[in-house]
Motif scaffolding. Structure first.
Motif, mmCIF file in Angstrom:
data_model
loop_
_atom_site.group_PDB
_atom_site.id
_atom_site.type_symbol
_atom_site.label_atom_id
_atom_site.label_comp_id
_atom_site.label_asym_id
_atom_site.label_seq_id
_atom_site.Cartn_x
_atom_site.Cartn_y
_atom_site.Cartn_z
ATOM 1 N N VAL A 1 0.974 -1.343 -0.113
ATOM 2 C CA VAL A 1 0.123 -0.214 -0.129
ATOM 3 C C VAL A 1 0.640 1.252 -0.002
ATOM 4 O O VAL A 1 0.644 2.084 -1.003
ATOM 5 N N THR A 2 1.782 1.402 0.974
ATOM 6 C CA THR A 2 2.763 2.537 0.934
ATOM 7 C C THR A 2 3.594 2.721 -0.309
ATOM 8 O O THR A 2 3.679 3.673 -0.768
ATOM 9 N N THR A 3 3.784 1.787 -0.837
ATOM 10 C CA THR A 3 4.850 1.632 -1.947
ATOM 11 C C THR A 3 3.947 2.525 -3.090
ATOM 12 O O THR A 3 4.345 3.307 -3.915
ATOM 13 N N VAL A 4 2.569 1.838 -3.359
ATOM 14 C CA VAL A 4 1.860 2.639 -4.423
ATOM 15 C C VAL A 4 1.563 3.827 -4.144
ATOM 16 O O VAL A 4 1.393 4.828 -4.903
ATOM 17 N N VAL A 5 1.366 4.345 -2.933
ATOM 18 C CA VAL A 5 1.128 5.795 -2.427
ATOM 19 C C VAL A 5 2.394 6.476 -2.808
ATOM 20 O O VAL A 5 2.286 7.631 -3.333
ATOM 21 N N VAL A 6 3.625 6.000 -2.453
ATOM 22 C CA VAL A 6 4.648 6.647 -2.404
ATOM 23 C C VAL A 6 5.083 6.989 -3.868
ATOM 24 O O VAL A 6 5.224 8.292 -4.426
ATOM 25 N N ILE A 7 4.948 6.049 -4.666
ATOM 26 C CA ILE A 7 5.100 6.079 -6.240
ATOM 27 C C ILE A 7 4.033 7.144 -6.838
ATOM 28 O O ILE A 7 4.569 8.190 -7.655
ATOM 29 N N ALA A 8 2.785 7.064 -6.554
ATOM 30 C CA ALA A 8 1.861 8.260 -6.859
ATOM 31 C C ALA A 8 2.340 9.555 -6.687
ATOM 32 O O ALA A 8 2.117 10.456 -7.416
#
Length: 570
Positions: A549-556
């Motif tokens: 979840v945090t990976t997706v948020v950080v990339i976005a």
């Protein structure tokens, strides 16, 4: 003509900047946010169990086993963690920002993966890897060398193990601060030094280092304070090793029968350490200016490593393999095995851990609560840190130094003590917030304000105030100048701050565990509950979900703000 100028001058003298009202309210809210829990902390430290004023709590700190030994152990571990984090992060930042090392973007992405891994999840991974008896690395060591059944090569249950694990998850903070500063620094400054006859080492020492120094000191301070106030990793690694750091000692004071007043007194010296660190940072920077006008200009002249390109890449990949890939691989392994000691084969792979986690009644609601509170905390925290950093860096209001102290002071308060203070403060009128997500929002804003403020303070130090002054001369208010001029120039720092707050909020454990109910539980508390039950496979599953979840948020967020934009790889 002179009459018109006089009228214009009189008009400007009576002009009132309404944006100062909003900024003033921001300062008042910060005072409320910080002073309320710290006020309760001070009250509890100066009273006894009956509520009467007493110095007995501080007198009890003279017991070496109660305070002195854990405090000195904490200071030693924090100093080693901050030093190791800087020693690893600064060379990596220089490699990806200023050299022609291959796969620079890939290296940056892998480092961000380390940044989003919760430290207590990393501690569990290293227990699986380096526990003296059951750790996989020690098992392979005995298998290869024929050593005895109780011989081991690694022991994660030690002070050295704690330093290693903490530094593994602290160096990304220093890396992001340093790399963003190197990306934002105008390249023509170094080119001008070279044109004037300065060699590469002279330019690095007299131009590059002074511009990076504020970010480096801010990163060191963040790593040091996080190591001092962290609870999860020491609870997992230090307690089995038979020694306490200050946070675990304070936690032990809340066990039955609870000694909240004594715990509050134990936390007060950490505030003094924070003040000394801030004063030391200011002393080191002195009166020198570290500013730049505008953003980066021109194409950087990357340092050519020649034949050292590939050894440098291998060294960076080794660091990232040890700190990022290896722990994550062992978590994936544990999530797919019924028992973590089973060999990994087609016969032993199972999805039972996934079914176990998502069969729990509160898993879905826990994930929803985590995302809601994390997103709101990050958005409000990032905006608020920009406002406060603007007030303090530009000395916009009276008492700006006090605001800076308030923004940094919560870093010195262990999360579990702050959780107790918030519990006391928000379970009585007029702020009865316990049992709602609002109390978690206030807790996350308070806990994550110091790193967010330090990030934006370092960014403001590197931006010349003449840009804002020019905007205000042309009629813009202070708030409009902040939004229209400063924010676009510092968008990478703002996005990094947003990521800091979001990730810190969703992986916060020590304060959260005291403030949640069955309806407001978040994922870190659910992981702690599984750890109490010895469900390492379930912990691995939830840890991987949290990181995804945090990976997706950080990339976005990075793509949205173009964080760390670099020149094309060569």
């Amino acid at each position: 003509m002179s009459l018109s100028l006089n009228r214009l001058a009189r008009g400007r003298t009576i002009h009132f900047d309404l944006s100062l009202v909003l900024l003033g309210f921001a300062g008042v809210f910060l005072a409320f946010l910080v002073l309320l829990p710290l006020g309760w902390l001070a009250v509890f430290s100066l009273t006894n169990e009956s509520g009467a004023a007493s110095w007995s709590n501080f007198a009890a700190l003279g017991d070496a086993s109660l305070f002195l030994h854990p405090f000195l152990t904490t200071l030693g571990i924090a100093l080693c963690v901050a030093t190791l984090a800087c020693g690893v992060a600064v060379p990596l930042a220089w490699l990806v920002a200023r050299t022609n090392v291959p796969f620079r973007r890939t290296l940056r992405g892998l480092i961000m993966t380390s940044f989003i891994t919760p430290p207590f999840i990393g501690a569990v991974a290293w227990v699986l890897l380096a526990a003296p008896n059951s750790g996989l690395l020690n098992q392979y060591y005995r298998l290869i060398t024929g050593a005895g059944p109780f011989d081991h090569l690694f022991n994660i249950f030690s002070a050295e193990g704690i330093v290693f694990v903490m530094a593994s998850y602290a160096f990304p903070y220093v890396f992001v601060l340093t790399a963003n500063t190197l990306d934002r620094m105008p390249y023509d400054l170094e080119e001008a030094s070279a044109i004037l006859g300065g060699g590469r080492w002279h330019t690095f020492r007299r131009v590059t280092v002074p511009m990076v120094l504020p970010a480096l000191l801010a990163g060191f301070l963040i790593a040091f304070l996080q190591a001092m106030t962290q609870f999860g990793t020491p609870a997992i690694l230090a307690l089995p090793a038979g020694f306490h750091v200050l946070t675990t000692k304070i936690w032990s004071l809340f066990q039955y029968p609870p000694k909240t007043h004594l715990a509050a007194a134990c936390a007060m010296p950490l505030l003094l350490v924070t003040i000394l660190l801030l004063r030391g940072e200011k002393y080191l920077l002195g009166r020198r200016g570290f500013t730049m006008i505008g953003g980066k200009a021109g194409t950087p002249q990357l340092t050519t490593l020649g034949l050292w390109r590939w050894p440098a890449l291998l060294a960076a990949l080794f660091v990232l393999f040890v700190t990022v890939l290896l722990p994550n691989l062992v978590l994936i392994r544990a999530s797919m095995l019924r028992t973590v000691s089973d060999p990994w084969s087609l016969q032993t792979i199972t999805w039972d851990n996934v079914r176990l986690v998502f069969s729990l009644n509160n898993t879905v609601s826990t994930l929803r609560n985590t995302l809601i509170v994390g997103t709101i905390s990050a958005t409000v925290g990032a905006a608020f840190s920009v406002l406060i950093a603007s007030l303090t860096a530009r000395r916009a209001v009276p008492g700006h130094r006090f605001l800076g102290f308030l923004a940094t002071a919560p870093a010195a308060v262990p999360g579990i003590v702050l959780g107790v203070a918030l519990f006391i403060g928000y379970t009585r009128p007029p702020f009865q917030l316990y049992g709602t997500l609002w109390i978690l929002l206030l807790a996350f804003l308070t806990i994550e304000m110091p790193p967010a403020y330090q990030q934006m303070q370092a960014a403001f130090r590197g931006l010349n105030p003449e840009l804002e002054d020019a905007s205000r001369i042309l009629g813009a208010g202070r708030l409009k100048s902040l939004v229209s001029i400063v924010a676009p120039l510092l968008k990478s720092s703002v996005a990094a701050t947003w990521c800091f707050v979001f990730i810190g909020a969703i992986r916060e454990l020590s304060a959260t565990i005291l403030l949640t109910t069955s309806k407001t539980k978040v994922i870190s508390v659910l992981i702690y509950d599984l750890n109490e039950g010895g469900q390492l496979g379930g912990i691995a599953v939830l840890g991987l979900v949290l990181m995804a979840v945090t990976t997706v948020v950080v990339i976005a967020a990075n793509r949205l703000a173009n964080v760390g934009a670099m020149a094309p790889e060569r």
